[in-house]
Design an enzyme around this catalytic site. Structure first.
Site, PDB file in Angstrom:
ATOM      1  N   GLU A 136      -1.644  -5.959   5.176  1.00  0.00           N
ATOM      2  CA  GLU A 136      -1.157  -7.320   4.941  1.00  0.00           C
ATOM      3  C   GLU A 136       0.358  -7.363   4.780  1.00  0.00           C
ATOM      4  OE1 GLU A 136      -3.218  -5.413   3.239  1.00  0.00           O
ATOM      5  OE2 GLU A 136      -3.613  -6.181   1.222  1.00  0.00           O
ATOM      6  N   ASN A 168      -2.842  -1.013   8.323  1.00  0.00           N
ATOM      7  CA  ASN A 168      -2.214  -0.093   7.389  1.00  0.00           C
ATOM      8  C   ASN A 168      -1.637   1.096   8.154  1.00  0.00           C
ATOM      9  OD1 ASN A 168      -4.929   0.667   7.877  1.00  0.00           O
ATOM     10  ND2 ASN A 168      -5.088   1.805   5.970  1.00  0.00           N
TER      11      ASN A 168
END
Ligand SMILES: [Zn+2]
Length: 131
Positions: A55, A42
């Site tokens: 992701e 992130n």
């Protein structure tokens, strides 16, 4: 690559997390059928809305390198004892390329649960919805 090895890659990717605001490090590892793994972490931003999840970082890396098909399993490792499932925006982005993707939600201890993306985003809106 085994699930456990993919989970380990996701856990390691947390070390690259840029999360000065939430202090919630997340790592992700996306496995393709030929064994290629795209990783991500992130990356937060002072303008919070510009933040990108681990992701989606892995997803963007895969697509930007020409890999839009053949995704098999995605491991997402968060911080804490809870399993780290993808947020709604990530479920939508993943659905575009791999509605049947296996998702492994990992906690900081390396334990994980699995679900298919179609379970996580039932009746999702995807490319076939526009035909
Ligand atoms: Zn997300």
């Amino acid at each position: 690559m085994t699930d456990k090895e993919l989970v380990q890659r996701a856990l390691e990717m947390r070390n690259f997390s840029y999360a000065p605001y939430s202090h919630f490090a997340v790592g992700a590892a996306l496995l393709c059928e030929d064994g290629t793994v795209f990783t991500g972490c992130n990356v937060e931003n002072a303008a919070y809305g510009s933040t990108i999840c681990a992701e989606r970082t892995a997803l963007v890396k895969a697509v930007s390198e020409g890999r839009t098909t053949g995704w098999t399993t995605l491991a997402i490792a968060g911080s804490g004892a809870d399993f780290c499932w993808p947020c709604g925006a990530c479920r939508q982005m993943l659905y575009e390329f791999a509605p049947q993707l296996r998702v492994l939600a990992v906690n900081e201890h390396g334990q994980f649960q699995q679900a298919s993306l179609s379970e996580l985003l039932p009746m999702g809106f995807g490319p076939s919805s526009l035909k």
